[in-house]
Motif scaffolding. Structure first.
Motif, PDB file in Angstrom:
ATOM      1  N   LEU B 485       0.813  -1.273  -0.175  1.00 32.73           N
ATOM      2  CA  LEU B 485       0.086   0.058   0.045  1.00 32.73           C
ATOM      3  C   LEU B 485       0.709   1.189  -0.011  1.00 32.73           C
ATOM      4  O   LEU B 485       0.543   2.238  -0.475  1.00 32.73           O
ATOM      5  CB  LEU B 485      -0.829  -0.065   1.006  1.00 32.73           C
ATOM      6  N   SER B 486       1.837   1.326   0.822  1.00 31.94           N
ATOM      7  CA  SER B 486       3.026   2.364   0.929  1.00 31.94           C
ATOM      8  C   SER B 486       3.352   2.651  -0.712  1.00 31.94           C
ATOM      9  O   SER B 486       3.447   3.911  -0.876  1.00 31.94           O
ATOM     10  CB  SER B 486       4.005   1.942   1.738  1.00 31.94           C
ATOM     11  N   ILE B 487       3.770   1.746  -1.399  1.00 30.07           N
ATOM     12  CA  ILE B 487       4.198   1.821  -2.850  1.00 30.07           C
ATOM     13  C   ILE B 487       3.208   2.170  -3.478  1.00 30.07           C
ATOM     14  O   ILE B 487       3.435   3.142  -4.442  1.00 30.07           O
ATOM     15  CB  ILE B 487       5.137   0.748  -3.082  1.00 30.07           C
ATOM     16  N   ALA B 488       2.059   1.626  -3.460  1.00 33.20           N
ATOM     17  CA  ALA B 488       0.941   2.050  -4.421  1.00 33.20           C
ATOM     18  C   ALA B 488       0.467   3.411  -4.003  1.00 33.20           C
ATOM     19  O   ALA B 488       0.514   4.256  -5.226  1.00 33.20           O
ATOM     20  CB  ALA B 488      -0.362   1.434  -3.967  1.00 33.20           C
ATOM     21  N   ARG B 489       0.508   4.054  -2.820  1.00 33.34           N
ATOM     22  CA  ARG B 489       0.201   5.439  -2.525  1.00 33.34           C
ATOM     23  C   ARG B 489       1.424   6.385  -3.240  1.00 33.34           C
ATOM     24  O   ARG B 489       1.233   7.412  -3.924  1.00 33.34           O
ATOM     25  CB  ARG B 489      -0.192   5.889  -0.948  1.00 33.34           C
ATOM     26  N   ASP B 490       2.766   6.089  -3.035  1.00 34.92           N
ATOM     27  CA  ASP B 490       3.640   6.853  -3.563  1.00 34.92           C
ATOM     28  C   ASP B 490       3.726   7.098  -4.826  1.00 34.92           C
ATOM     29  O   ASP B 490       3.900   7.908  -5.355  1.00 34.92           O
ATOM     30  CB  ASP B 490       5.182   6.206  -2.868  1.00 34.92           C
ATOM     31  N   LEU B 491       3.378   5.783  -5.628  1.00 37.28           N
ATOM     32  CA  LEU B 491       3.461   5.865  -6.992  1.00 37.28           C
ATOM     33  C   LEU B 491       2.246   6.635  -7.469  1.00 37.28           C
ATOM     34  O   LEU B 491       2.424   7.459  -8.539  1.00 37.28           O
ATOM     35  CB  LEU B 491       3.315   4.577  -7.561  1.00 37.28           C
ATOM     36  N   ALA B 492       1.004   6.500  -6.892  1.00 35.38           N
ATOM     37  CA  ALA B 492      -0.230   7.350  -7.315  1.00 35.38           C
ATOM     38  C   ALA B 492       0.174   8.832  -7.054  1.00 35.38           C
ATOM     39  O   ALA B 492       0.022   9.661  -8.052  1.00 35.38           O
ATOM     40  CB  ALA B 492      -1.212   6.753  -6.279  1.00 35.38           C
ATOM     41  N   ARG B 493       0.779   9.096  -5.997  1.00 39.67           N
ATOM     42  CA  ARG B 493       1.149  10.574  -5.922  1.00 39.67           C
ATOM     43  C   ARG B 493       2.206  10.999  -6.575  1.00 39.67           C
ATOM     44  O   ARG B 493       2.051  12.337  -7.257  1.00 39.67           O
ATOM     45  CB  ARG B 493       1.693  10.664  -4.304  1.00 39.67           C
ATOM     46  N   LEU B 494       3.060  10.065  -7.089  1.00 42.33           N
ATOM     47  CA  LEU B 494       3.934  10.503  -8.181  1.00 42.33           C
ATOM     48  C   LEU B 494       3.272  10.879  -9.380  1.00 42.33           C
ATOM     49  O   LEU B 494       3.837  11.722 -10.211  1.00 42.33           O
ATOM     50  CB  LEU B 494       5.081   9.285  -8.283  1.00 42.33           C
ATOM     51  N   HIS B 495       2.305  10.282  -9.455  1.00 42.65           N
ATOM     52  CA  HIS B 495       1.442  10.200 -10.722  1.00 42.65           C
ATOM     53  C   HIS B 495       0.458  11.503 -10.808  1.00 42.65           C
ATOM     54  O   HIS B 495      -0.526  11.483 -11.295  1.00 42.65           O
ATOM     55  CB  HIS B 495       0.750   8.919 -10.992  1.00 42.65           C
ATOM     56  N   GLY B 496       0.679  12.308  -9.795  1.00 41.15           N
ATOM     57  CA  GLY B 496      -0.271  13.274  -9.628  1.00 41.15           C
ATOM     58  C   GLY B 496      -1.463  13.112  -8.859  1.00 41.15           C
ATOM     59  O   GLY B 496      -2.556  13.817  -8.835  1.00 41.15           O
ATOM     60  N   GLY B 497      -1.729  11.968  -8.125  1.00 36.28           N
ATOM     61  CA  GLY B 497      -2.821  11.518  -7.564  1.00 36.28           C
ATOM     62  C   GLY B 497      -2.876  11.135  -6.069  1.00 36.28           C
ATOM     63  O   GLY B 497      -1.800  11.365  -5.447  1.00 36.28           O
ATOM     64  N   ASP B 498      -3.422  10.144  -5.758  1.00 39.63           N
ATOM     65  CA  ASP B 498      -3.400   9.506  -4.431  1.00 39.63           C
ATOM     66  C   ASP B 498      -4.189   8.299  -4.545  1.00 39.63           C
ATOM     67  O   ASP B 498      -4.812   7.850  -5.459  1.00 39.63           O
ATOM     68  CB  ASP B 498      -4.116  10.437  -3.653  1.00 39.63           C
TER      69      ASP B 498
END
Lengths: 442, 520
Positions: B485-498
């Motif tokens: 989940l941590s990586i998922a959120r980090d990636l999504a945030r990197l992708h301009g989202g969450d």
């Protein structure tokens, strides 16, 4: 045991004196002469007369002198550094060498503070005394009052009527710690005189306060000296010890009761107490062969010619150092009033007149110092020159060598009033005045 | 990480050290004050001794004066006897005898000597003031019954008088010879050569009302402006005079206090050394641990890298093999499916580790390329389908994001993979995986919901932190790294989202939002 033997000896001696040796008994009393300057004075006018009470010490056999109790108080302030302190040490050691095992000596040195180098002790352990004196070095300021106080306290430890109790002060500087005025030291001198402790003051060099030193000596009836050079110091110390060692009488009290109608005016040259008709003068010591005198100026009432008046009776009491007793002598002086000028002149008493002339000259010399102090050199010069001729006239009139010498002294003084010589000259004059006033032995 | 540690350690050392130093300085100062006080006490005690001995002297003189007044007032009044008393006592400058009508009996009206007249003149201003020879007033000093001292300040200093009232109404006054009084006091006080108070060399000054030294002793030479360490006025009637004690303060401190300051300094030093030692120890320990951890991470990283290539090959060849498999051999196909699924899972795991490791080193970059979101979702779901369907989970995909947009398909696949793998791990019991996608403007919203046990409300934030895994109950018998989940959120945030956890009726529902501008 020893005491009993001694008193036994003394009794035997006394008995011998009484029975056999009349001459010796007489010789062991001081001589008193009471006389007027002239026994005949002008009639019918109020005038001033001079009464002299002269006291002469008897000769003392050399082995039986009065033991002494002396405190040598030496200024060790910075100005004494070098030759002066070395000479002071030498003089002190020489002085101590003249003392016997019965004498008591103490050595006190002062600068800012006071050190008792040699506490009052009998002169039996000379080495210890010498070692104490050798410790003397010089630096710092000048607590003169305290030095004299401590010196007097050392004398006080062994104070005795049978000893010559004296403080000998050697200083080359101005007092600057503690009471330092001539009057404060005079008060101290007066207080010590009451204990019969004389303070002899020897000023060394040209920087000391001669008024302070002479006042202290005068009020305590001590001697004073002026050592221009360090070598003089040794000479003066010798003279002072000669003086101390020659004492034959102490606690001399001269009481002169003036007759009614005769007004006592003043005593020349000495501290005196005049209350009503009574004049009282105290002297600490009288030496063998030395004459000291009291010269009283009186006012004689206008009296008709041919009448004789008793001027005063004099009484002297003193502690006789030879007999260890208190002796009393009495005498009286009369004066006859006359219209005959020849009688008056013929009646002049040489000895009294010399004293009168001397004391008058001393007063004039003092006046000259006063004038010179105010910068009135011309007037001072005139006073001294007049004084010189006054003395010279009287020297030939009374055939007095002393007056002649004094006359030359005045003339010399008159020549040394300039700025360059004045400091030394003033000290010289103060010393000579003081010496003449007290009939000092040196 | 490291500078922070150094700062903390430094604070740990410096704060207590500062505190100790401050306390030490304070103690030293207090000690110093105490030493000062002690010195003052010692010196004042010494001065008090001296004052007492001077007091005794003055008392004795007072007694002598009482005797003197007896003698001075013998009847009938004998003028000569009184004069002899004055002549014989160095402390007495003058005696006065006054009758009850304030007329002088002595000195006598007639025949007073000059000295006596002068004494009367000196007395005149005091006599006029009425203050002399009376017990009242502060100036009068000690009062011994009907006798006492009187001090009078003149221009030249202090003049002392002793007086006594007689029963018959007469009064006797004695004017003191102040020079003799001072000489007596000086004779009483030590001279410089006398040692023996046990104290270091000092310098004691007896001074008058104007602070002019009257007498001083002691081997110490104070500087010109030096202040005394102690000061004590004398007792009446000499209370205008005072003692001052000068001494080298440092030497006295040493003599009186020992080495308190040194002790305090040493204590501070020792504590400082100990603290510094501890700090260095902790720093080295933690640095070692950090190095160790870094080595472990890099080891895992390297291993993961090494595993990735063979795993890719395994997946590739398993898929190739599946393609060549003859129809009907369902058993072998099933085996191959498991191989493929397991290798995918392994890939995800390795990708997660590598992503995490990269994150630790530097911010990862996205590789944006035009693509279809739904296509990526479908492909991901396809990878999980065999395993999920085997467990009886129904997959529902409501695809509404069909626009061509710019996205990093790999990142999206990893996000979804991590979410769905959680379903696979924890929510199989819910029998449903529902994925919904839609696009709003340049945002793509994907919801992944299951009917599993859900996430407890309090843990909604914690689950996104690395290495956090929920309760044992949930994780029992399930393996995982806690990174998903941590990586998922980090990636999504990197992708301009969450990635966020959405409230739902039952099970867990994650919403992924990505910034997906239209792709050309």
């Amino acid at each position: 045991m020893k005491t009993i033997m001694e008193s036994g000896f003394r009794l035997a001696l006394g008995a011998m004196l009484l029975v056999g040796l009349q001459q010796s008994a007489v010789a062991s009393r001081i001589k008193m002469d009471v006389g007027m300057a002239s026994t005949v004075v002008s009639a019918d006018k109020k005038q001033v007369g001079y009464l002299k009470v002269g006291l002469t010490g008897f000769e003392l056999s050399s082995e039986k002198r009065t033991p002494v109790n002396v405190a040598i108080v030496i200024d060790r302030s910075g100005s004494m550094h070098g030759e002066k302190i070395a000479k002071a040490r030498e003089a002190a050691i020489l002085a101590v060498d003249r003392l016997n095992a019965d004498d008591i000596v103490s050595v006190v040195a002062y600068n800012d503070t006071v050190s008792v180098l040699v506490p009052a002790t009998k002169v039996s352990d000379r080495e210890a005394i010498r070692a104490g004196i050798e410790r003397l070095d010089a630096n710092g300021s000048t607590a003169l009052f305290a030095g004299v106080s401590k010196g007097a306290d050392e004398v006080r430890k062994f104070i005795s009527r049978g000893r010559v109790n004296r403080v000998i002060l050697v200083s080359d500087g101005l007092a600057n710690v503690g009471p330092s005025s001539p009057s404060a030291l005079a008060d101290l001198g007066a207080a010590l005189a009451k204990e019969r402790i004389g303070v002899t003051t020897i000023g060394l060099g040209l920087d000391y306060n001669e008024d302070l030193m002479t006042q202290l000596a005068r009020k305590s009836d001590g001697n004073s000296g002026f050592a221009n050079t360090s070598a003089d110091l040794v000479r003066l110390m010798k003279a002072e010890f000669g003086d101390v060692l020659a004492v034959v009488a102490q606690e001399l009290v001269v009481r002169i009761d003036c007759a009614d109608g005769i007004r006592p005016i003043r005593v020349l040259g000495r501290e005196a107490e005049i209350a009503g008709q009574t004049v009282r003068v105290q002297m600490n010591q009288l030496n063998a062969g030395q004459e000291k005198y009291v010269l009283l100026e009186v006012e004689l009432p206008a009296t008709r010619s041919g009448k004789t008046l008793e001027v005063a009776s004099a009484k002297v009491s003193y502690a006789n150092m030879a007999t260890r007793s208190t002796d009393t002598l009495t005498g009286a002086a009369r004066v006859r009033f006359s219209d005959a000028q020849g009688d008056i002149e013929a009646s002049a008493d040489r000895e009294v007149m010399i004293a009168v002339v001397t004391q008058t000259a001393v007063e004039r010399s003092k006046l000259a110092v006063e004038l010179r102090d105010k910068g009135r050199i011309e007037e001072a010069h005139a006073v001294l020159t007049d004084n010189g001729s006054y003395l010279r006239t009287n020297a030939s009139k009374f055939e007095s060598k002393d007056l002649g010498t004094y006359s030359k002294q005045q003339e010399l003084d008159a020549k040394n009033l300039d700025e360059a010589n004045w400091n030394r000259q003033r000290k010289d004059m103060r010393y000579n005045q003081r010496s003449a006033e007290q009939q000092q032995s040196y | 990480m490291k500078p922070k540690l150094i700062i903390i350690l430094l604070l740990l050392v410096l704060v207590p050290l500062g505190l100790i130093a401050w306390l030490g300085v304070k103690m030293a100062r207090q000690e110093q004050q105490q030493v000062q006080q002690r010195i003052q006490q010692v010196l004042t005690a010494r001065l008090a001794d001296l004052r007492e001995s001077v007091g005794r002297l003055v008392e004795k003189e007072g007694r002598d004066f009482l005797r003197l007044t007896d003698l001075a007032t013998a009847e009938p009044a004998d003028v000569e006897a009184i004069r002899d008393l004055v002549r014989g006592n160095r402390l007495v400058r003058q005696i006065f005898v006054v009758d009850p009508d304030k007329q002088f009996i002595f000195p006598p009206r007639q025949g007073a000597s000059e000295r006596e007249r002068e004494a009367l003149l000196r007395l005149a201003p005091i006599w006029k003031s009425g203050a002399v020879f009376h017990p009242a007033g502060k100036e009068s000093g000690t009062v011994v019954g009907d006798s006492g001292w009187h001090t009078w300040f003149t221009g030249e200093g202090v003049q002392f008088y002793f007086w006594r009232h007689l029963r018959d109404g007469r009064t006797v006054g004695i004017e003191l010879e102040d020079a003799a009084l001072l000489a007596d006091v000086i004779a009483l006080l030590p001279s410089s050569d006398i040692p023996g108070t046990g104290l270091p060399a000092g310098h004691i000054v007896l001074q008058d009302a104007r602070n002019t030294p009257l007498y001083q002793w002691g081997d110490y030479r104070p500087a010109v402006q030096e202040l005394p360490l102690a000061r004590l006025p004398l007792a009446a009637p000499l209370n205008a005079w005072s003692f001052e004690y000068f001494a080298p303060a440092a030497e006295f401190s040493r003599a009186v206090s020992g080495s308190a300051r040194f002790n305090i300094g040493a204590a501070v030093g020792v504590v400082a050394m100990a603290l510094l030692g501890l700090a260095v120890y902790f720093y080295r320990e933690s640095a070692r641990e950090i190095r160790e951890a870094a080595r472990k991470v890099s080891f895992v990283n390297q291993v993961s890298h090494e595993l990735k290539t063979p795993l890719t090959n395994i997946r590739l060849y398993a898929e190739l093999l599946e393609g060549r498999l003859p129809e009907g051999d369902e058993k072998t196909r099933g085996y191959l499916g498991i191989v493929t699924a397991e290798s995918r899972r392994l890939s995800r795991l390795i990708n997660n580790i590598l992503t995490f490791a990269r994150q630790q080193k530097a911010r990862p970059t996205l590789h944006l390329a035009p693509g279809l979101v739904d296509e990526t979702i479908a492909a991901t779901l396809e990878g999980f389908r065999p395993a999920l369907e085997d467990a009886g989970v129904r997959i529902v995909f409501n695809a509404q994001a069909g626009r061509l947009v710019k996205l990093d398909a790999d990142a999206l696949e990893q996000i979804l993979g991590n979410l769905i793998s959680n379903v696979e791990k924890y929510a199989l019991g819910g029998q449903l995986l529902e994925v919904t996608s839609r696009q709003e403007g340049d945002r793509t919203i994907i919801r992944v919901a299951d009917r599993g046990p859900g996430i407890p409300s309090g843990k909604a934030d914690d689950i996104f932190k690395p290495f956090i895994r929920l309760s044992d109950r949930l994780t029992e018998g399930v393996s995982g790294t806690g990174l998903g989940l941590s990586i998922a959120r980090d990636l999504a945030r990197l992708h301009g989202g969450d990635v966020s956890l959405e409230p739902s009726m039952g099970g867990a529902c994650f919403q992924v939002v990505l910034h997906t501008p239209a792709g050309v």
